[in-house]
Design an enzyme around this catalytic site. Sequence first.
Site, PDB file in Angstrom:
ATOM      1  N   ASP A 119      25.981  26.842  33.519  1.00 53.94           N
ATOM      2  CA  ASP A 119      26.685  25.625  34.033  1.00 53.94           C
ATOM      3  C   ASP A 119      27.150  25.948  35.465  1.00 53.94           C
ATOM      4  OD1 ASP A 119      27.876  23.168  33.917  1.00 53.94           O
ATOM      5  OD2 ASP A 119      29.883  24.011  33.123  1.00 53.94           O
ATOM      6  N   HIS A 120      26.785  25.104  36.462  1.00 53.24           N
ATOM      7  CA  HIS A 120      27.227  25.126  37.957  1.00 53.24           C
ATOM      8  C   HIS A 120      26.476  26.126  38.619  1.00 53.24           C
ATOM      9  CE1 HIS A 120      29.527  21.566  37.902  1.00 53.24           C
ATOM     10  NE2 HIS A 120      29.929  21.855  36.874  1.00 53.24           N
ATOM     11  N   ASP A 171      23.724  23.505  41.077  1.00 55.11           N
ATOM     12  CA  ASP A 171      24.620  22.578  41.625  1.00 55.11           C
ATOM     13  C   ASP A 171      24.702  22.962  43.217  1.00 55.11           C
ATOM     14  OD1 ASP A 171      26.911  21.127  42.522  1.00 55.11           O
ATOM     15  OD2 ASP A 171      28.400  22.006  41.182  1.00 55.11           O
ATOM     16  N   HIS A 204      29.878  15.467  33.347  1.00 51.87           N
ATOM     17  CA  HIS A 204      30.983  16.452  33.376  1.00 51.87           C
ATOM     18  C   HIS A 204      32.130  15.951  33.244  1.00 51.87           C
ATOM     19  CE1 HIS A 204      28.345  20.080  34.815  1.00 51.87           C
ATOM     20  NE2 HIS A 204      27.611  19.103  34.798  1.00 51.87           N
TER      21      HIS A 204
END
Length: 284
Positions: free
Chosen positions: A85-86, A107, A208
């Site tokens: 994630d990210h 990201d 998100h």
Amino acid sequence: MPKVNMIEMLQKAKREGYAVPLINIDNLEWLHAVMDTAQRLQSPIIIGTAPFQVEELGGMHTVVGMIDGLAKDKGYTIPYVIHLDHGDSYERCVAAIDAGFSSVMIDASSLPLEENIAVTKKVVAYAHAHNISVEAEIGHVGGDEFNGGKEVLYADFDECVRMVKETGVDCLTPALGSVHGDYKGEPKLGFDEMKAISEAVQIPLVLHGGSGIPDEQIRKCIERGTAKINVATENRRAYHIRLRELLAADPNCIDPMKTTWSARRAIEQIVESKILLFGSKNKA
Ligand code: 13P
């Protein structure tokens, strides 16, 4: 069912009108709670760790070993994704893929568009050569620790179209007013923009900041092409409320089975409610 990437999982969700939960995990108890609940309800599941969570847990190999090991030991049959994630750089995404993650988010949304597209394209090339899915972000999801405390910046339609066309990314987060952590008042999501972007890019969209969004708004997101919804804060809050209650009820307790492990039941309840709301029950 083995570990899978998100490509077919999210395309199916979009086709059939539901969303797959991404649940961020902070420890091993958390993971048990999420995977047990998804298995019980026969829901596909995405296990998310952002770079700070990967570090807390021990590193990329620890995350992969923990999730794959648990799936094997408990004989889970549901499809599960190990997702970064990210991911904040090309190097971080490559390290995750090399360690056994089956999906990554790059990201680079705080970079100028050209640079965001360039690094996303590079990640997609490496990831697709390894059968790994990629998520990208346009605009800024607001809020705290998951992406360094950004202000909300609504995604621009043309930028979303360019990102998808030029990179071949598998799913997209068009930031449209959602926030990591708590909302100040009622969330104000850009539903019209979401619909327009979804129709233009065709690939599944990601939401998100899934904690604290009213159920009706979640349903509207799913109707507008959102096929993955990330949730962390609600689990963190429920877990700590339960943990404090358990500790207060028995201040001399030193048995983790009665404290941290027991508190995971609160996470199971939240995850169950999300699976039911998102419509992913029996979609494994
Ligand atoms: P919440 O903490 O608001 O649920 O958001 C989680 C998230 O989007 C992680 O990427």
